[in-house]
Design a protein around this motif. Sequence first.
Motif, short mmCIF file in Angstrom:
data_model
loop_
_atom_site.label_atom_id
_atom_site.label_comp_id
_atom_site.label_asym_id
_atom_site.label_seq_id
_atom_site.Cartn_x
_atom_site.Cartn_y
_atom_site.Cartn_z
N LEU A 42 4.54 -3.82 2.27
CA LEU A 42 3.22 -3.44 2.78
C LEU A 42 3.16 -1.95 3.06
O LEU A 42 2.16 -1.28 2.74
CB LEU A 42 2.93 -4.24 4.05
CG LEU A 42 1.55 -4.01 4.68
CD1 LEU A 42 0.45 -4.39 3.73
CD2 LEU A 42 1.43 -4.81 5.98
N MET A 43 4.22 -1.40 3.64
CA MET A 43 4.26 0.03 3.92
C MET A 43 4.24 0.84 2.63
O MET A 43 3.55 1.87 2.53
CB MET A 43 5.51 0.36 4.74
CG MET A 43 5.48 -0.21 6.16
SD MET A 43 7.03 0.06 7.07
CE MET A 43 7.03 1.85 7.19
N THR A 46 0.73 0.61 1.14
CA THR A 46 -0.20 1.43 1.92
C THR A 46 -0.05 2.91 1.59
O THR A 46 -1.05 3.64 1.47
CB THR A 46 0.03 1.19 3.43
OG1 THR A 46 -0.12 -0.19 3.72
CG2 THR A 46 -0.96 1.98 4.25
N LYS A 47 1.18 3.35 1.44
CA LYS A 47 1.44 4.74 1.08
C LYS A 47 0.86 5.05 -0.30
O LYS A 47 0.21 6.10 -0.51
CB LYS A 47 2.94 5.01 1.09
CG LYS A 47 3.32 6.46 0.84
CD LYS A 47 4.82 6.66 0.94
CE LYS A 47 5.20 8.11 0.66
NZ LYS A 47 6.67 8.32 0.75
N GLU A 49 -1.55 3.41 -1.77
CA GLU A 49 -3.01 3.29 -1.70
C GLU A 49 -3.65 4.56 -1.15
O GLU A 49 -4.68 5.02 -1.64
CB GLU A 49 -3.38 2.08 -0.85
CG GLU A 49 -4.86 1.73 -0.84
CD GLU A 49 -5.64 2.43 0.26
OE1 GLU A 49 -6.88 2.46 0.18
OE2 GLU A 49 -4.99 2.96 1.19
N ARG A 50 -3.05 5.13 -0.11
CA ARG A 50 -3.60 6.35 0.47
C ARG A 50 -3.58 7.50 -0.52
O ARG A 50 -4.56 8.26 -0.63
CB ARG A 50 -2.79 6.73 1.72
CG ARG A 50 -3.04 5.83 2.92
CD ARG A 50 -2.13 6.20 4.07
NE ARG A 50 -2.36 5.33 5.23
CZ ARG A 50 -1.58 5.30 6.30
NH1 ARG A 50 -0.52 6.11 6.37
NH2 ARG A 50 -1.85 4.48 7.31
N LYS A 147 -4.91 -2.37 -5.86
CA LYS A 147 -3.94 -2.02 -4.82
C LYS A 147 -4.44 -2.49 -3.45
O LYS A 147 -3.66 -3.01 -2.64
CB LYS A 147 -3.72 -0.51 -4.81
CG LYS A 147 -2.50 -0.05 -4.05
CD LYS A 147 -1.22 -0.33 -4.81
CE LYS A 147 -1.10 0.50 -6.06
NZ LYS A 147 0.18 0.24 -6.76
N GLU A 148 -5.72 -2.34 -3.19
CA GLU A 148 -6.28 -2.76 -1.90
C GLU A 148 -6.24 -4.28 -1.75
O GLU A 148 -5.98 -4.80 -0.66
CB GLU A 148 -7.71 -2.25 -1.77
CG GLU A 148 -7.80 -0.74 -1.57
CD GLU A 148 -9.22 -0.24 -1.52
OE1 GLU A 148 -10.12 -0.99 -1.97
OE2 GLU A 148 -9.44 0.88 -1.03
N ILE A 151 -2.75 -5.25 -0.85
CA ILE A 151 -2.47 -4.97 0.56
C ILE A 151 -3.01 -6.10 1.44
O ILE A 151 -2.34 -6.55 2.38
CB ILE A 151 -3.09 -3.62 0.97
CG1 ILE A 151 -2.29 -2.47 0.35
CG2 ILE A 151 -3.14 -3.47 2.49
CD1 ILE A 151 -2.90 -1.10 0.56
N ALA A 155 -0.56 -8.38 3.66
CA ALA A 155 -0.78 -8.35 5.11
C ALA A 155 -1.03 -9.75 5.65
O ALA A 155 -0.52 -10.11 6.74
CB ALA A 155 -1.96 -7.44 5.44
#
Length: 208
Positions: A42-43, A46-47, A49-50, A147-148, A151, A155
């Motif tokens: 997940l981390m 998220t990285k 995705e940002r 990607k979202e 996540i 999650a």
Amino acid sequence: MASRQQIKPNRMELLKLRKRLQIARRGHKLLKDKQDKLIQELMALTKEERKLRQETEDAFKSGLGLFAIAEAEMPSDSLESIMEFPPLRTSVTLSTQQILNLKVPKFDVRIEGDPFDYNFATTPGDLDLAIAKMKAAFEKMTTLSAKEKAILLVASEVELTRRRVNVLEYMLIPQLEEIEKDIVMRLTLAEMENISRLQRVKEIIRQH
């Protein structure tokens, strides 16, 4: 799970209980390991995705800015006529990829056709750059949406796994441990009473 009153304090029940406790502890460890790996995934997602979101936003901003410059350099009706019938065909193929026990979506976008199917002599160079930027932005946006979604799925699995870990750690395992202690204590007392009874019998036999 059976209550203490329903469980008979004998060695067979104690063996069964200890087997259940062993399975529960092993399951807790496996779920805990799974939770840790899911959090790592997940981390990482998220990285990614940002970074991808920033690249997508930058590409759209740059493309729109170049379109504004191109529009200022040529008649608006000319730009509209070029954009009105884009010679492009877009298709998106959906597939999946595995993250532990999860299947998350993967989008493969394919853009066919020539986006520069217009007269270069009558259009500014900024229009070419704008179209290239918007094409790249669309491709990034498609990847970003997958990607979202990944996540959200990971999650949700983290939360589900966390609840299962907590049930084992704070409810089932402590309950089984308490019942085990209770059975051991009752068996010990029964054994002591039996020894005491045998000693009295021996004493009575000795006296007679």
